[in-house]
Design an enzyme around this catalytic site. Structure first.
Site, PDB file in Angstrom:
ATOM      1  N   TYR A   1       0.803  -1.217   0.000  1.00 45.51           N
ATOM      2  CA  TYR A   1       0.000   0.000   0.000  1.00 45.51           C
ATOM      3  C   TYR A   1       0.841   1.275   0.000  1.00 45.51           C
ATOM      4  O   TYR A   1       0.351   2.339  -0.396  1.00 45.51           O
ATOM      5  CB  TYR A   1      -0.948   0.005   1.199  1.00 45.51           C
ATOM      6  CG  TYR A   1      -2.108  -0.941   1.036  1.00 45.51           C
ATOM      7  CD1 TYR A   1      -3.156  -0.645   0.171  1.00 45.51           C
ATOM      8  CD2 TYR A   1      -2.168  -2.142   1.743  1.00 45.51           C
ATOM      9  CE1 TYR A   1      -4.230  -1.511   0.010  1.00 45.51           C
ATOM     10  CE2 TYR A   1      -3.236  -3.012   1.597  1.00 45.51           C
ATOM     11  CZ  TYR A   1      -4.266  -2.692   0.726  1.00 45.51           C
ATOM     12  OH  TYR A   1      -5.320  -3.554   0.561  1.00 45.51           O
TER      13      TYR A   1
ATOM     14  N   ARG B   1     -25.681  -8.604  -7.206  1.00 47.99           N
ATOM     15  CA  ARG B   1     -24.559  -7.758  -6.805  1.00 47.99           C
ATOM     16  C   ARG B   1     -24.798  -7.162  -5.423  1.00 47.99           C
ATOM     17  O   ARG B   1     -23.875  -6.987  -4.635  1.00 47.99           O
ATOM     18  CB  ARG B   1     -24.360  -6.652  -7.842  1.00 47.99           C
ATOM     19  CG  ARG B   1     -23.956  -7.159  -9.225  1.00 47.99           C
ATOM     20  CD  ARG B   1     -23.843  -6.009 -10.219  1.00 47.99           C
ATOM     21  NE  ARG B   1     -23.466  -6.472 -11.556  1.00 47.99           N
ATOM     22  CZ  ARG B   1     -24.342  -6.718 -12.516  1.00 47.99           C
ATOM     23  NH1 ARG B   1     -25.630  -6.577 -12.288  1.00 47.99           N
ATOM     24  NH2 ARG B   1     -23.934  -7.111 -13.712  1.00 47.99           N
TER      25      ARG B   1
ATOM     26  N   VAL C   1     -20.890  -2.026  -6.960  1.00 49.65           N
ATOM     27  CA  VAL C   1     -19.978  -0.916  -7.198  1.00 49.65           C
ATOM     28  C   VAL C   1     -20.513   0.418  -6.711  1.00 49.65           C
ATOM     29  O   VAL C   1     -19.755   1.256  -6.219  1.00 49.65           O
ATOM     30  CB  VAL C   1     -19.583  -0.861  -8.688  1.00 49.65           C
ATOM     31  CG1 VAL C   1     -20.780  -0.512  -9.575  1.00 49.65           C
ATOM     32  CG2 VAL C   1     -18.447   0.123  -8.908  1.00 49.65           C
TER      33      VAL C   1
ATOM     34  N   ASP D   1     -22.442  -1.829 -18.727  1.00 48.23           N
ATOM     35  CA  ASP D   1     -23.829  -2.027 -19.148  1.00 48.23           C
ATOM     36  C   ASP D   1     -24.127  -1.208 -20.408  1.00 48.23           C
ATOM     37  O   ASP D   1     -24.794  -1.678 -21.336  1.00 48.23           O
ATOM     38  CB  ASP D   1     -24.791  -1.603 -18.037  1.00 48.23           C
ATOM     39  CG  ASP D   1     -24.428  -2.225 -16.708  1.00 48.23           C
ATOM     40  OD1 ASP D   1     -24.919  -3.320 -16.413  1.00 48.23           O
ATOM     41  OD2 ASP D   1     -23.629  -1.614 -15.976  1.00 48.23           O
TER      42      ASP D   1
ATOM     43  N   ARG E   1     -22.513  -2.918 -23.324  1.00 42.19           N
ATOM     44  CA  ARG E   1     -23.335  -4.073 -23.727  1.00 42.19           C
ATOM     45  C   ARG E   1     -24.556  -3.614 -24.516  1.00 42.19           C
ATOM     46  O   ARG E   1     -24.933  -4.236 -25.522  1.00 42.19           O
ATOM     47  CB  ARG E   1     -23.779  -4.845 -22.488  1.00 42.19           C
ATOM     48  CG  ARG E   1     -22.670  -5.622 -21.802  1.00 42.19           C
ATOM     49  CD  ARG E   1     -23.088  -6.084 -20.415  1.00 42.19           C
ATOM     50  NE  ARG E   1     -22.098  -6.996 -19.828  1.00 42.19           N
ATOM     51  CZ  ARG E   1     -22.003  -7.256 -18.531  1.00 42.19           C
ATOM     52  NH1 ARG E   1     -22.833  -6.683 -17.675  1.00 42.19           N
ATOM     53  NH2 ARG E   1     -21.077  -8.101 -18.082  1.00 42.19           N
TER      54      ARG E   1
ATOM     55  N   HIS F   1     -25.719  -0.374 -11.120  1.00 44.65           N
ATOM     56  CA  HIS F   1     -25.089  -1.413 -11.931  1.00 44.65           C
ATOM     57  C   HIS F   1     -25.639  -2.737 -11.407  1.00 44.65           C
ATOM     58  O   HIS F   1     -25.053  -3.392 -10.545  1.00 44.65           O
ATOM     59  CB  HIS F   1     -23.572  -1.370 -11.784  1.00 44.65           C
ATOM     60  CG  HIS F   1     -22.864  -2.514 -12.459  1.00 44.65           C
ATOM     61  ND1 HIS F   1     -23.063  -2.850 -13.774  1.00 44.65           N
ATOM     62  CD2 HIS F   1     -21.967  -3.412 -11.969  1.00 44.65           C
ATOM     63  CE1 HIS F   1     -22.313  -3.901 -14.074  1.00 44.65           C
ATOM     64  NE2 HIS F   1     -21.640  -4.265 -12.996  1.00 44.65           N
TER      65      HIS F   1
END
Length: 317
Positions: free
Chosen positions: A70, A93, A127, A153, A156, A180
């Site tokens: 990190y 999700r 997300v 999306d 797509r 999403h």
């Protein structure tokens, strides 16, 4: 195009699973960054991915790739988080929210302790909620915490419309907005083929209720479920979507992409991360593009925001 000289073009990827490694591979192929650092709780995995990518360097643009910790985030332009629990078959999700929120609180705290002053890009599901978690834990301004949102999306959607109408997908302009996930929606009122509204191009009076168009949207919305059933995970498409977003930021493009960002009154929605078209440059989200959507679309967007707001409360509990 002028590339900002203030950027070292250093990207740190946290998580070297399917999405993180696909994103790294796409970055190598497109030569967008100068320095790429892979961080993973499994250091050997990160080292293995770095070695594999480096062995392809003679076929790509010169760049530095290595595994690290990190502390590498200190001078990074972007920290892209792809780490977290995977979406299992049959799992939405939003089902992932509790376990991944805990993981994110640790990741973001570690990144900020390095002295990080760049932009977060979040790709892990859900997300929208995890982008909000990142904002709260990091304390950064909202424009510097961006979720990948509906960028995939939308891709797509454009692809399936292009296949249906046999038109190059680059000439199809269309957006998927909202979560999403299952409550996302197509903005039919703004779909254009080469600048011609879809209703006129396709000679469809009621686009939203046309059977072919409904089937196209359903295939967009459910694409991840179908892919997960067949191959276990989705990663190539989102990897390329993340590269597109990375390029917009590092090259200061002021490009319009459908990302997850904090709404503060836009579309009549407050304090929720949602996927919407936004102008993105080297400072992050410069501006949310507020489309004039119709009443049906507005209602669906409000419902999507309401669902995410409930999940946000679960994540912060």
């Amino acid at each position: 195009m002028i590339i900002s000289q203030s950027k070292s073009r250093k990207v740190v990827i946290v998580g070297t699973g399917f999405v993180g490694s696909s994103y790294a591979y796409a970055l190598l192929n497109q030569g967008i960054v100068n320095e790429l650092v892979l961080v993973d709780v499994n250091l050997d995995k990160a080292k293995g991915e770095a070695a594999d990518l480096n062995h392809g360097m003679p076929f790509a643009s010169p760049m530095k790739i290595r595994a690290g910790g990190y502390e590498e985030c200190n001078n990074a332009d972007l920290v892209v988080i792809t780490a977290g629990a995977n979406q299992a078959p049959g799992e939405s999700r939003l089902d992932l929210v509790s376990k991944n929120a805990k993981i994110f609180k640790t990741i973001v705290t570690n990144v900020m302790e390095s002295g990080f002053k760049g932009i977060f890009v979040v790709a892990t599901n859900p997300v929208d909620v995890l982008s909000h978690v990142t904002l709260e834990v990091s304390g950064l301004p909202k424009e510097r915490v961006i979720g990948s949102g509906t960028i995939l999306d939308t891709a797509r959607f454009r692809y399936l419309l292009s296949e249906h109408f046999q038109v190059d997908s680059r000439n199809v302009h269309a957006y998927i907005i909202g979560e999403h996930g299952d409550s996302e929606l197509p903005v039919w009122s703004h779909v254009q083929i080469g600048g011609v509204p879809l209703s006129r191009y396709a000679k469809i009076n009621d686009v939203e209720n046309d059977e072919d168009m409904k089937r196209i949207f359903e295939n967009v919305r459910d694409a991840a479920y179908h892919i997960i059933e067949r191959k276990g995970a989705t990663y190539y498409g989102i990897g390329l979507g993340l590269v597109r977003l990375t390029k917009a930021i590092l090259h200061n493009e002021n490009s319009i992409v459908t990302v997850s960002t904090l709404l503060e009154g836009e579309y009549g929605i407050n304090d929720v991360y949602l996927g919407v078209p936004a102008i993105v440059n080297e400072y992050g989200v410069r501006e949310i593009l507020e489309l004039q959507i119709n009443e049906s679309e507005q209602q669906k967007l409000q419902k999507s925001a309401s669902i995410l707001n409930e999940m946000k409360e679960k994540a912060f509990s």
